[in-house]
Design a protein around this motif. Structure first.
Motif, PDB file in Angstrom:
ATOM      1  N   ALA A 152      -8.764  28.622 -52.431  1.00  0.00           N
ATOM      2  CA  ALA A 152      -8.459  28.286 -51.035  1.00  0.00           C
ATOM      3  C   ALA A 152      -9.572  27.435 -50.432  1.00  0.00           C
ATOM      4  CB  ALA A 152      -8.256  29.564 -50.224  1.00  0.00           C
ATOM      5  N   LYS A 153     -10.806  27.844 -50.730  1.00  0.00           N
ATOM      6  CA  LYS A 153     -11.956  27.166 -50.120  1.00  0.00           C
ATOM      7  C   LYS A 153     -12.138  25.752 -50.659  1.00  0.00           C
ATOM      8  CE  LYS A 153     -16.879  27.921 -49.635  1.00  0.00           C
ATOM      9  NZ  LYS A 153     -17.959  28.722 -50.187  1.00  0.00           N
ATOM     10  N   LEU A 154     -12.035  25.599 -51.995  1.00  0.00           N
ATOM     11  CA  LEU A 154     -12.315  24.283 -52.587  1.00  0.00           C
ATOM     12  C   LEU A 154     -11.109  23.367 -52.622  1.00  0.00           C
ATOM     13  CD1 LEU A 154     -14.593  25.114 -55.666  1.00  0.00           C
ATOM     14  CD2 LEU A 154     -15.257  24.511 -53.347  1.00  0.00           C
ATOM     15  N   HIS A 155      -9.933  23.940 -52.758  1.00  0.00           N
ATOM     16  CA  HIS A 155      -8.748  23.103 -53.000  1.00  0.00           C
ATOM     17  C   HIS A 155      -7.636  23.304 -51.972  1.00  0.00           C
ATOM     18  CE1 HIS A 155     -10.605  22.094 -56.826  1.00  0.00           C
ATOM     19  NE2 HIS A 155     -10.738  23.380 -57.079  1.00  0.00           N
ATOM     20  N   GLY A 156      -7.852  24.190 -51.020  1.00  0.00           N
ATOM     21  CA  GLY A 156      -6.831  24.402 -49.979  1.00  0.00           C
ATOM     22  C   GLY A 156      -5.571  25.063 -50.506  1.00  0.00           C
ATOM     23  N   ARG A 179     -11.773  36.804 -56.078  1.00  0.00           N
ATOM     24  CA  ARG A 179     -12.858  35.815 -56.088  1.00  0.00           C
ATOM     25  C   ARG A 179     -12.289  34.430 -56.467  1.00  0.00           C
ATOM     26  NH1 ARG A 179     -18.177  37.254 -56.153  1.00  0.00           N
ATOM     27  NH2 ARG A 179     -17.481  39.400 -56.145  1.00  0.00           N
ATOM     28  N   ASP A 232     -22.075  41.610 -53.117  1.00  0.00           N
ATOM     29  CA  ASP A 232     -20.795  40.877 -53.094  1.00  0.00           C
ATOM     30  C   ASP A 232     -19.897  41.499 -54.166  1.00  0.00           C
ATOM     31  OD1 ASP A 232     -18.664  39.194 -53.196  1.00  0.00           O
ATOM     32  OD2 ASP A 232     -19.783  37.421 -53.875  1.00  0.00           O
ATOM     33  N   THR A 257      -9.036  33.436 -56.209  1.00  0.00           N
ATOM     34  CA  THR A 257      -8.104  32.916 -55.193  1.00  0.00           C
ATOM     35  C   THR A 257      -8.858  32.461 -53.938  1.00  0.00           C
ATOM     36  OG1 THR A 257      -7.682  35.166 -54.425  1.00  0.00           O
ATOM     37  CG2 THR A 257      -6.133  34.265 -55.991  1.00  0.00           C
ATOM     38  N   ARG A 258      -9.952  33.179 -53.594  1.00  0.00           N
ATOM     39  CA  ARG A 258     -10.752  32.766 -52.420  1.00  0.00           C
ATOM     40  C   ARG A 258     -11.360  31.381 -52.685  1.00  0.00           C
ATOM     41  NH1 ARG A 258     -16.248  34.167 -51.189  1.00  0.00           N
ATOM     42  NH2 ARG A 258     -16.151  35.675 -52.876  1.00  0.00           N
ATOM     43  N   THR A 259     -11.846  31.167 -53.906  1.00  0.00           N
ATOM     44  CA  THR A 259     -12.457  29.870 -54.230  1.00  0.00           C
ATOM     45  C   THR A 259     -11.396  28.766 -54.264  1.00  0.00           C
ATOM     46  OG1 THR A 259     -13.993  31.138 -55.595  1.00  0.00           O
ATOM     47  CG2 THR A 259     -14.037  28.752 -55.848  1.00  0.00           C
TER      48      THR A 259
END
Ligand code: FES
Length: 622
Positions: free
Chosen positions: A157-161, A151, A144, A153-155
């Motif tokens: 988006a995933k956790l907080h939209g 990493r 990874d 910004t991806r998190t």
């Protein structure tokens, strides 16, 4: 010949005019006196721990204009060559050789000037422009190898939209070490689609709201998550050493090669000092401040942002840009989080700026259902009339008289300033700030003094003194009313109000009354139809409204229709700091507010001359 007359006659040859800023105390002092002795004669509370021996270094001042005697050996010991080159001197050693303007830094004053920072309760909305989230990321591995910031910004988006499309360069530079030093869990602050800060988790993020006034600066530290005010601070605007009003400062910006830079760095330096003090007092760090909002008049706004002011200084006085601006704080030189933005509220016109918009936002006059007048009294007075669904503003060149400027014994609100005056049974009653020995008159005292002289028939409605009235002395053929006689001042000249002072005050109050009358006429409104009058600003907070009504500075209405709201511009800045919808509302206010240029109104001169009379507004005012 009286003592003052003797002194006045000798003045031109034997004395020099010395002005101390930012306290606004000025006067003539004998040649040969040190600056410390001049300060003491004029009642300026300058630190002098070693009593003028040149050994403590506490009496540091800055020469703004004029010439001083060469630096003494004590000054060479206490100050560096660079400081001496920059005009820093020891007041106990330096002797004026010409008229001088001297700036006193706050640390050299023994007393604090009164600055108004408190205002209305800010309206809270739950839509902050900067949002901060906890971001626990999975550490990279050979399987990874995504980038560190990607990493985060991806998190997000995933956790907080939260969809991030870009990141500030300084944030990108800081993120790899921030992740590794904090066990891969950080706080990430986003503004729209931009990642603007990463920090350790948990930690609160802060905001800075600033009202950058011509004379005073108010700064507020807010918790960005809750909108709570954590600290507030007032300071004098150090740009005063380049001129008391915006016109003089713009002239400095245009005529001196370093003029614009002098002014912007003075303002930014003061803001950074305030940030340091506010964060120290709150036990936090400037790097936690992720957003700032600054409001100021159009000239202050342009000088801060490095915009040209040439077009502002000549007719038709247009701003370079009216709309709100978002600038990286670091581009302004503001030392807060490296990726933070400073939001500047929009301007309305060349002489009506974002501070007026902030005042209108805080007072919510746009939502008034009955006619409301809002007045922010200062060196430049802005007036807004909300009536018939429209907002119309005017700018009145009231000048510095009500700040103590151009008044012989005037000064700003500081200990020793006479703030209220009355006469009872022939006795002059004075209220002095901090109950100190009186050394001058501040704005509210000057206003009271004028209203009191009028009420007791000592001056008439034309502003002429009754030379036979008790307390009036004729000096060099000119009358003045004595408030503190020389005998009560250890032989220093008496304090009083002169005929020239009264003339200056008539001009200042006429400028304000003319603006109000023009707006009422523009809306075909009589003063009685005003449901309320909001008086904002530091001076407006302390004035006796009865005095202001008596001389015709404000409409002649029952006192219950007035409200004195303190620093409403500061409150508006706080509201814009913590809410996107409030910023949108500020934009709508700026776009919707009409502007009346008083000087081009056909009956301006007639209205202005009539407004110089010291009497309440005419009953059909408007
Ligand atoms: Fe101490 Fe001037 S008073 S150095």
């Amino acid at each position: 010949m009286t003592e003052r007359a003797v002194s006045d006659t000798a003045n031109q040859q034997d004395t020099l005019h010395i002005e101390f800023e930012p306290v606004g105390r000025r006067g003539r002092c004998p040649r040969g006196m040190t600056l410390l002795q001049c300060a003491q004669q004029l009642g300026v509370s300058l630190s002098a721990v070693c009593n003028g021996n040149g050994t403590c270094g506490r009496c540091r001042v800055v020469l703004s204009s004029g010439t001083l005697s060469p630096a003494t050996s004590s000054e060479h010991l206490q100050l560096t060559d660079k400081q001496l080159t920059d005009g820093i001197r020891l007041a106990c050693q330096a002797i004026p050789e010409t008229d001088c303007i001297i700036h006193i830094p706050p640390e050299s004053l023994t007393t604090i000037q009164r600055t108004q920072v408190e205002g209305l309760q800010a309206i809270q909305r739950d839509d902050p422009p900067v949002v901060t989230h906890k971001v626990p990321v999975i550490a990279p591995s050979l399987s990874d190898v995504e980038g560190d910031v990607d990493r985060v910004t991806r998190t997000l988006a995933k956790l907080h939209g939260v969809a991030c499309e870009t990141a500030d360069l300084e944030v990108i530079r800081a993120t790899p070490s921030m992740l590794r030093e904090n066990d891969w869990t950080v706080s990430a602050s986003t503004r729209g689609k931009e990642l603007i800060a990463v920090g350790p988790w948990p930690s609160n993020t802060l905001g800075l709201a600033v009202d950058l006034g011509t004379t005073k600066i108010a700064a507020y530290l807010l918790d960005m998550a809750t909108g709570e005010t954590l600290g507030m601070l007032g300071a004098m605007n150090p740009q005063i050493r380049f001129g008391e009003d915006v016109v003089t400062r713009m002239a400095h910006a245009l005529t001196s090669p370093s003029g614009a830079e002098d002014l912007s760095s003075a303002a930014i330096g003061a803001l950074n000092d305030m940030v340091t003090q506010l964060t120290q007092e709150s036990g936090t760090d400037p790097a936690r401040i992720v957003e700032a909002v600054v409001v100021g008049n159009t000239a202050m706004h342009h000088l801060l942002a490095g915009l040209p002011v040439a077009q502002l200084s000549r007719a038709p006085y247009v701003p370079a840009f009216r709309e709100s601006m978002d600038i990286k704080a670091r581009e302004l030189g503001l030392h807060i989080a490296p990726g933070a933005y400073a939001h500047l509220l929009p301007n309305i016109a060349g002489f009506v700026g974002g501070d007026h918009v902030a005042m209108l936002l805080a007072t919510q006059v746009a939502n008034a259902t009955a006619p409301v007048l809002a007045i922010d009294i200062g060196t430049n007075t802005e007036v807004c009339l909300a009536a018939h669904g429209h907002l119309t503003s005017a700018s009145c060149a009231s000048g510095p008289a009500f700040e103590g400027g151009h008044i012989r014994d005037g000064m700003r609100a500081a200990p020793g300033a006479i703030e209220h005056i009355d006469i009872e049974d022939g006795k002059v009653l004075l209220q002095v700030i901090d109950d100190a020995e009186p050394v001058g008159l501040c704005g509210s005292g000057i206003l009271d003094g004028l209203a009191t002289l009028l009420r007791h028939g000592i001056v008439d409605r034309m502003g002429r003194f009754n030379k036979n009235a008790p307390g009036v002395q004729i000096i060099d053929g000119k009358p003045e009313f004595v408030l503190v006689p020389s005998e009560q001042r250890n032989g220093k000249p008496a304090l009083g109000l002169t005929q020239q002072d009264v003339r200056q005050l008539q001009l200042a109050k006429a400028a304000i009354e003319t603006g109000i009358q023009a707006l009422l006429a523009h809306a075909s409104l009589a003063q009685d139809e005003l449901s309320s009058v909001i008086v904002a600003g530091a001076f407006g907070t302390y004035i006796d409204l009865t005095s202001a009504i008596a001389i015709g500075m404000v409409p002649s209405l029952p006192l219950e229709r007035f409200s004195q709201v303190g620093n409403a511009a500061g409150t508006g800045a706080k509201m814009a700091l913590s809410s996107i919808s409030m910023r949108n509302e500020a934009r709508s206010i700026a776009r919707a507010t009409g502007y009346v240029e008083l000087a081009t109104s056909p009956d301006f001169m007639k209205r202005f001359v009539e407004s110089t009379y010291l009497e309440p507004f005419p009953q059909n005012g408007g």
